[in-house]
Enzyme design. Sequence first.
Site, PDB file in Angstrom:
ATOM      1  N   HIS A 139      -0.246  -2.998  -8.314  1.00  0.00           N
ATOM      2  CA  HIS A 139      -0.529  -3.192  -6.888  1.00  0.00           C
ATOM      3  C   HIS A 139       0.459  -4.091  -6.149  1.00  0.00           C
ATOM      4  O   HIS A 139       0.316  -4.279  -4.938  1.00  0.00           O
ATOM      5  CB  HIS A 139      -1.969  -3.680  -6.696  1.00  0.00           C
ATOM      6  CG  HIS A 139      -2.267  -5.030  -7.267  1.00  0.00           C
ATOM      7  ND1 HIS A 139      -3.339  -5.793  -6.846  1.00  0.00           N
ATOM      8  CD2 HIS A 139      -1.652  -5.777  -8.232  1.00  0.00           C
ATOM      9  CE1 HIS A 139      -3.370  -6.932  -7.513  1.00  0.00           C
ATOM     10  NE2 HIS A 139      -2.365  -6.941  -8.363  1.00  0.00           N
ATOM     11  N   HIS A 140       1.446  -4.645  -6.842  1.00  0.00           N
ATOM     12  CA  HIS A 140       2.459  -5.455  -6.140  1.00  0.00           C
ATOM     13  C   HIS A 140       3.697  -4.628  -5.774  1.00  0.00           C
ATOM     14  O   HIS A 140       4.617  -5.151  -5.146  1.00  0.00           O
ATOM     15  CB  HIS A 140       2.902  -6.646  -6.994  1.00  0.00           C
ATOM     16  CG  HIS A 140       1.803  -7.613  -7.295  1.00  0.00           C
ATOM     17  ND1 HIS A 140       1.019  -8.161  -6.307  1.00  0.00           N
ATOM     18  CD2 HIS A 140       1.342  -8.124  -8.477  1.00  0.00           C
ATOM     19  CE1 HIS A 140       0.117  -8.961  -6.863  1.00  0.00           C
ATOM     20  NE2 HIS A 140       0.295  -8.949  -8.175  1.00  0.00           N
TER      21      HIS A 140
END
Length: 324
Positions: A139-140
């Site tokens: 998710h980064h």
Amino acid sequence: MTSLHFDIRPDQWPLVYDDRYNVSFCGLEKLHVFDSKKWRNIIQYLKEADFITGQELVKPLEAKKSDLLVAHTKKYLKSLKWSARVAIIAEVPVIALLPNIMVQYAYLKPMRLQTGGSVLAGKLALERGWAINVGGGFHHCSGDRGGGFCPYADITLLIRFLVMKEMIQNAMIVDLDAHQGNGYQRDFLGVPEVYIMDMYNKDIYPRDSHAKKAIRRKVELHSRVEDLEYLVKLRKHLQLALSEFKPDILVYNAGTDILDTDPLGLMCITEIGIIKRDEFVFEMCKENNIPIVMLTSGGYLRKTAKIIADSIMNLHSKGFISGQ
């Protein structure tokens, strides 16, 4: 289109995993706190408990360049040919000294397989009502930048492929990893068809104020938060989110770095707290008839693999997941 979406046998569970998910750099991976064999350990616990034999698992295909370009810029993908760039993303500085061909094989290929697993799991969730990629949840990473051990934007790709194939019109992301999910947030900024609920420790990485503008339901917590406060806030905000927005699919980023003593999450949630958290998210999806796809995301302690396995078995015992 893509070969990442394919049909599975009726006897297979929508549990996506390949043993090549696991990262090995001749031991150099031990320089990062992340358990690079976490995914294998989850499956091992499930096998030891006689929950699965391995025949039921679904092996994904590796995301190819043409697949990755659905989310990523050419410039970003090209940058991964530089070991120094990958070292920054993987947070293991010594990788900068390795030949890129080794970096591709030992780290980026497993990550591309996990990315393919997330894309496939999205399709399977729509068909079976649920799916779990025993990996993914990067998710980064956004279309033009990686970071925080996340080299590919698998969440963005999962949703975009389903939209492109007209399998969904909208989606909800519920991110319960300890860290803010700034990658897909940057990708879906200004996209009303993707509703983002993110519940995270505001005191830690990445503190991305620009990406926060994409969050429709933001639940900011502090370090040392415990089960009661956490679960009460989750219950309240997820119910409100689902009253505001009815998604065609819910993408659940189920990081276990909220666990007490996790060196990066800095939260104090117990093993039981994590199992109850997952149970509640699946329960809400079943109650509202929403397909759910779960990604395992962050979790930096060796014992998180057993907690994830226990949670999957609990979901089955409660009737939220089954083989057929």
